[in-house]
Write an enzyme that holds these catalytic residues in place. Structure first.
Site, PDB file in Angstrom:
ATOM      1  N   LYS A 115      81.644 -25.283 -25.667  1.00 15.85           N
ATOM      2  CA  LYS A 115      82.734 -25.862 -24.521  1.00 15.85           C
ATOM      3  C   LYS A 115      81.757 -26.462 -23.444  1.00 15.85           C
ATOM      4  CE  LYS A 115      86.672 -22.817 -24.789  1.00 15.85           C
ATOM      5  NZ  LYS A 115      87.713 -22.154 -23.968  1.00 15.85           N
ATOM      6  N   SER A 137      89.698 -23.481 -13.510  1.00  9.00           N
ATOM      7  CA  SER A 137      88.221 -23.641 -13.144  1.00  9.00           C
ATOM      8  C   SER A 137      87.970 -25.152 -13.285  1.00  9.00           C
ATOM      9  CB  SER A 137      87.362 -22.815 -14.071  1.00  9.00           C
ATOM     10  OG  SER A 137      87.778 -21.428 -14.053  1.00  9.00           O
ATOM     11  N   HIS A 187      91.770 -16.018 -11.330  1.00 11.89           N
ATOM     12  CA  HIS A 187      91.560 -14.881 -12.228  1.00 11.89           C
ATOM     13  C   HIS A 187      91.192 -13.729 -11.507  1.00 11.89           C
ATOM     14  CE1 HIS A 187      89.077 -18.362 -14.191  1.00 11.89           C
ATOM     15  NE2 HIS A 187      90.054 -18.100 -15.186  1.00 11.89           N
ATOM     16  N   ARG A 247     100.159 -19.112 -16.263  1.00 10.80           N
ATOM     17  CA  ARG A 247     100.318 -19.906 -15.150  1.00 10.80           C
ATOM     18  C   ARG A 247     101.777 -20.391 -15.083  1.00 10.80           C
ATOM     19  NH1 ARG A 247      94.559 -22.863 -15.165  1.00 10.80           N
ATOM     20  NH2 ARG A 247      95.566 -22.847 -17.465  1.00 10.80           N
TER      21      ARG A 247
HETATM   22  O1  PNS Z   1      89.420 -18.709 -20.104  1.00 15.23           O
HETATM   23  P1  PNS Z   1      89.697 -19.353 -21.648  1.00 15.23           P
HETATM   24  O2  PNS Z   1      88.941 -20.361 -22.135  1.00 15.23           O
HETATM   25  O3  PNS Z   1      91.198 -19.821 -21.655  1.00 15.23           O
HETATM   26  O4  PNS Z   1      89.597 -18.252 -22.701  1.00 15.23           O
HETATM   27  C1  PNS Z   1      89.727 -18.392 -23.915  1.00 15.23           C
HETATM   28  C2  PNS Z   1      89.368 -17.188 -24.914  1.00 15.23           C
HETATM   29  C3  PNS Z   1      88.068 -16.796 -24.731  1.00 15.23           C
HETATM   30  C4  PNS Z   1      90.182 -15.940 -24.638  1.00 15.23           C
HETATM   31  C5  PNS Z   1      89.606 -17.461 -26.433  1.00 15.23           C
HETATM   32  O5  PNS Z   1      88.768 -18.886 -26.424  1.00 15.23           O
HETATM   33  C6  PNS Z   1      88.872 -16.591 -27.401  1.00 15.23           C
HETATM   34  O6  PNS Z   1      89.354 -15.666 -27.297  1.00 15.23           O
HETATM   35  N1  PNS Z   1      87.734 -17.114 -27.848  1.00 15.23           N
HETATM   36  C7  PNS Z   1      86.902 -16.069 -28.949  1.00 15.23           C
HETATM   37  C8  PNS Z   1      87.244 -16.634 -30.365  1.00 15.23           C
HETATM   38  C9  PNS Z   1      88.542 -16.108 -30.731  1.00 15.23           C
HETATM   39  O7  PNS Z   1      88.583 -14.780 -31.063  1.00 15.23           O
HETATM   40  N2  PNS Z   1      89.520 -17.230 -31.052  1.00 15.23           N
HETATM   41  C10 PNS Z   1      90.704 -16.463 -31.529  1.00 15.23           C
HETATM   42  C11 PNS Z   1      91.239 -16.751 -32.730  1.00 15.23           C
HETATM   43  S1  PNS Z   1      91.873 -18.495 -32.827  1.00 15.23           S
END
Ligand code: PNS
Length: 162
Positions: free
Chosen positions: A41, A128, A17, A90
């Site tokens: 989560k 993570s 990150h 990645r």
């Molecule tokens: O680190 P991550 O868990 O891969 O991040 C995922 C994240 C936070 C980018 C994603 O889950 C997110 O944007 N969640 C907020 C809800 C949302 O807007 N979802 C998109 C529509 S499907």
């Protein structure tokens, strides 16, 4: 002026990150690290703890601010007046999910573009989840996370064992 958001769970922040944060803060004028508050989560760290760790490890990066958010990313982007979302890629396995996320977000809010940075090769395997698993079995995680984060993980694991 480009204000960008780098969103994620960051449970906890890793060198992978940080690599994306450093490189995207070279591109953006302002970078907001958006920490998702989503208990569904079942994170190891509370959102406050995740924000605190991120603030600590980015304290010498003047363009970076760390903010938590709930709900839709596009709503957060609008509220923050951000024009771009940064995501790290990645490997090819990330692509399908990231493609879906980017397309959905653009459908929801046409003004928010997603920019992808390919993770530096040395961190292309890092997540993570793996870091937490290694730590839970007593493995050495010092090469994957900053020392401050390593200490917080060790504390958390010790508390969970009690
Ligand atoms: O680190 P991550 O868990 O891969 O991040 C995922 C994240 C936070 C980018 C994603 O889950 C997110 O944007 N969640 C907020 C809800 C949302 O807007 N979802 C998109 C529509 S499907």
């Amino acid at each position: 002026m480009l204000r960008a958001i780098y969103p994620g769970s960051f449970d906890p922040v890793t060198y992978g990150h940080l690599d994306i944060i450093m490189r995207s803060s070279e591109i953006a004028d302002e970078l907001i690290v958006g920490v998702l508050n989503n208990n569904a989560k079942s994170p190891l760290f509370s959102v406050e703890e995740r924000v605190k760790m991120l603030k600590e490890v980015t304290k010498n990066m003047p363009k970076v601010t760390v903010v938590s958010f709930e709900g839709l990313l596009v709503d957060f982007a609008r509220k923050m007046n951000a024009g771009a979302v940064i995501r790290g890629l990645r490997a090819i396995t990330d692509f399908e999910y990231e493609f879906q996320l980017a397309q959905t977000n653009r459908k929801l809010e046409a003004g928010v573009e997603t920019l992808f940075l390919t993770t530096s090769l040395e961190y292309s395997y890092l997540s993570s989840t793996t870091v937490k698993e290694i730590a839970s079995f007593g493995g050495d995680i010092s090469q994957f996370v900053p020392a401050y984060v390593e200490s917080r993980i060790q504390e958390k694991i010790k508390k969970r064992r009690v």
